[in-house]
Write a protein that holds these residues in place. Structure first.
Motif, mmCIF file in Angstrom:
data_model
loop_
_atom_site.group_PDB
_atom_site.id
_atom_site.type_symbol
_atom_site.label_atom_id
_atom_site.label_comp_id
_atom_site.label_asym_id
_atom_site.label_seq_id
_atom_site.Cartn_x
_atom_site.Cartn_y
_atom_site.Cartn_z
ATOM 1 N N ALA A 57 0.820 -1.213 0.000
ATOM 2 C CA ALA A 57 0.000 0.000 0.000
ATOM 3 C C ALA A 57 0.852 1.260 0.000
ATOM 4 O O ALA A 57 0.466 2.286 -0.581
ATOM 5 N N GLN A 58 2.018 1.192 0.640
ATOM 6 C CA GLN A 58 2.883 2.359 0.765
ATOM 7 C C GLN A 58 3.898 2.472 -0.364
ATOM 8 O O GLN A 58 4.595 3.480 -0.488
ATOM 9 N N GLY A 59 4.013 1.413 -1.173
ATOM 10 C CA GLY A 59 4.957 1.439 -2.282
ATOM 11 C C GLY A 59 6.384 1.124 -1.886
ATOM 12 O O GLY A 59 7.326 1.595 -2.535
ATOM 13 N N HIS A 60 6.568 0.327 -0.841
ATOM 14 C CA HIS A 60 7.907 -0.010 -0.376
ATOM 15 C C HIS A 60 8.261 -1.460 -0.725
ATOM 16 O O HIS A 60 7.380 -2.326 -0.776
ATOM 17 N N GLN A 61 9.537 -1.711 -0.919
ATOM 18 C CA GLN A 61 10.019 -3.076 -1.136
ATOM 19 C C GLN A 61 9.900 -3.843 0.173
ATOM 20 O O GLN A 61 10.274 -3.357 1.231
ATOM 21 N N VAL A 69 11.965 1.536 6.638
ATOM 22 C CA VAL A 69 10.597 1.130 6.332
ATOM 23 C C VAL A 69 9.991 0.389 7.526
ATOM 24 O O VAL A 69 8.846 0.635 7.912
ATOM 25 N N VAL A 70 10.763 -0.493 8.123
ATOM 26 C CA VAL A 70 10.282 -1.230 9.294
ATOM 27 C C VAL A 70 10.006 -0.261 10.440
ATOM 28 O O VAL A 70 8.998 -0.374 11.147
ATOM 29 N N ALA A 71 10.900 0.708 10.636
ATOM 30 C CA ALA A 71 10.714 1.687 11.699
ATOM 31 C C ALA A 71 9.437 2.493 11.480
ATOM 32 O O ALA A 71 8.681 2.762 12.425
ATOM 33 N N ALA A 72 9.180 2.887 10.233
ATOM 34 C CA ALA A 72 7.962 3.642 9.929
ATOM 35 C C ALA A 72 6.715 2.785 10.148
ATOM 36 O O ALA A 72 5.686 3.269 10.645
ATOM 37 N N TYR A 73 6.805 1.528 9.777
ATOM 38 C CA TYR A 73 5.697 0.584 9.970
ATOM 39 C C TYR A 73 5.328 0.472 11.449
ATOM 40 O O TYR A 73 4.153 0.552 11.836
ATOM 41 N N LEU A 74 6.330 0.334 12.287
ATOM 42 C CA LEU A 74 6.095 0.210 13.724
ATOM 43 C C LEU A 74 5.577 1.515 14.317
ATOM 44 O O LEU A 74 4.688 1.511 15.170
ATOM 45 N N ALA A 75 6.143 2.636 13.855
ATOM 46 C CA ALA A 75 5.726 3.937 14.388
ATOM 47 C C ALA A 75 4.255 4.200 14.085
ATOM 48 O O ALA A 75 3.515 4.713 14.931
ATOM 49 N N GLU A 76 3.828 3.848 12.883
ATOM 50 C CA GLU A 76 2.422 4.053 12.518
ATOM 51 C C GLU A 76 1.512 3.208 13.393
ATOM 52 O O GLU A 76 0.488 3.691 13.900
ATOM 53 N N ALA A 77 1.867 1.954 13.581
ATOM 54 C CA ALA A 77 1.033 1.061 14.382
ATOM 55 C C ALA A 77 0.985 1.512 15.844
ATOM 56 O O ALA A 77 -0.046 1.402 16.504
ATOM 57 N N ALA A 78 2.102 2.013 16.336
ATOM 58 C CA ALA A 78 2.163 2.448 17.733
ATOM 59 C C ALA A 78 1.246 3.634 18.001
ATOM 60 O O ALA A 78 0.839 3.870 19.142
ATOM 61 N N GLY A 213 3.915 13.250 1.357
ATOM 62 C CA GLY A 213 3.571 12.712 2.663
ATOM 63 C C GLY A 213 4.698 11.900 3.278
ATOM 64 O O GLY A 213 5.851 11.951 2.847
ATOM 65 N N ARG A 214 4.337 11.128 4.269
ATOM 66 C CA ARG A 214 5.334 10.351 4.995
ATOM 67 C C ARG A 214 6.080 9.339 4.131
ATOM 68 O O ARG A 214 7.301 9.176 4.276
ATOM 69 N N PRO A 215 5.418 8.638 3.194
ATOM 70 C CA PRO A 215 6.183 7.714 2.342
ATOM 71 C C PRO A 215 7.319 8.402 1.594
ATOM 72 O O PRO A 215 8.391 7.823 1.405
#
Length: 342
Positions: A57-61, A69-78, A213-215
């Motif tokens: 959805a975010q366009g990341h590998q 990317v992992v850090a952003a994924y966790l930050a969003e969920a948190a 945006g954030r991506p």
């Protein structure tokens, strides 16, 4: 009773524990471990699929995944909240997600992204670093008040081929008529203390966020080379709007606000950065929004600058206030006590 096996007591008659053969106890233990492993495997599969969907959805590998990317994924969920305002995902769940992502990477022969410092610290820390570096260096070199820093718009700051940055002050405490004035923030020998470098690195974040945006910010940070030399002579991004505020608040998930940092927020950030740098708490308590401007005057006096040269940067109308700075913060400058042979 001579069964030839050691026994484990687990229950029996009401007044005494019964006995389970050691072999049976071992079977039970192995069954529990198998069950636990199977549950973990199923959780890892589910966790990985969730990460795959998010990356798509975010366009990341997704594999191998960049630690940012992992850090952003966790930050969003948190940051996600349920209807009652509580966190949707517990820290233990986020920790398991990192383990699941790492498990899939190891299985594919890749380095686990969860081992990177940015995953533990959060990728938004890089955004804070860029913003605060620009805030502190520009505030100090320009002898700006916190209200002036808070009021900067992108259109107020331009790059000059020889001078560095030209910062247009549309109005200040000593310019109530709004005639405006320009201050220069020069290129420096070291990239670490170069205001143009610091501003460019922050402007890149602002432009990326406002356009994608954030991506887009994540992609910027992923592709940016290590900051090991001057970047101020390279290409500069073109911001969409000249009225966009320069210094903004940043949420823990990396989202930039649409409004300027307040003077109070700048005051607080200066103290936080000083404390993080290891300064004595007593000194930190004395710092604030005016410290960058006062520090400029004090250091300029210590380095031998005269009042007129200092006034050109600070905008003071007379040297009277500068004398107050000199007496309070650099009392030995120009003081005969240093020449009497003690």
């Amino acid at each position: 009773m001579g069964t030839g096996s050691a026994s484990v007591a687990i229950g029996g008659a009401p007044s005494a524990p019964a006995v389970l053969a050691a072999e049976s106890a071992a079977l039970v233990s192995r069954a529990v471990e198998v069950s636990k492993s199977e549950n973990t495997r199923r959780a890892y599969v589910s966790d990985w699929r969730r990460f795959e969907r998010w990356c798509s959805a975010q366009g990341h590998q997704v594999l191998p995944a960049d630690p940012l990317v992992v850090a952003a994924y966790l930050a969003e969920a948190a940051e996600l909240r349920d209807e009652s305002g509580g966190r949707m995902y517990a820290p233990a769940t986020l920790t398991r997600w990192v383990a699941a992502i790492g498990h899939r990477h190891r299985a594919a022969g890749h380095t686990t992204p969860g081992s990177a410092e940015v995953v533990a610290a959060g990728w938004s820390g890089q955004v804070y670093e860029r913003r605060d570096s620009a805030l502190l260096l520009m505030g100090f070199a320009g002898a700006f008040r916190r209200s002036e820093l808070a009021g900067f718009r992108v259109g107020d700051i331009t790059r000059h081929r020889h001078d560095g940055l030209h910062v247009r002050l549309r109005r200040s405490k000593t310019d109530q008529d709004g005639a405006g004035t320009t201050r220069a923030l020069p290129y420096t020998d070291s990239h670490c203390s170069c205001p143009p470098c610091a501003y460019l690195r922050w402007l890149q974040v602002v432009t990326a966020f406002d356009t994608g945006g954030r991506p887009a910010v994540i992609r910027l940070l992923r592709s940016a080379p290590d900051f090991e030399g001057h970047v101020c002579r390279g290409a500069w991004p073109q911001a969409l709007e000249k009225i966009v505020p320069v210094f903004r608040s940043v949420r823990r998930n990396g989202i930039l606000s649409a409004t300027s940092l307040s003077g109070a927020a700048i005051h607080k950030r200066i103290r936080q950065r000083a404390a993080a740098a290891g300064y004595d708490p007593v000194l930190v308590d004395q710092l604030g929004g005016h410290s960058l401007r006062a520090g400029f005057v004090t250091q300029a006096f210590r380095n031998g600058a005269d009042a007129h040269a200092i006034m050109r940067q600070t905008g003071h109308a007379s040297p009277v206030m500068l004398e107050v700075y000199a007496r309070e913060h650099s009392p030995l400058v120009g003081n005969a006590v240093t020449t009497i042979g003690l």
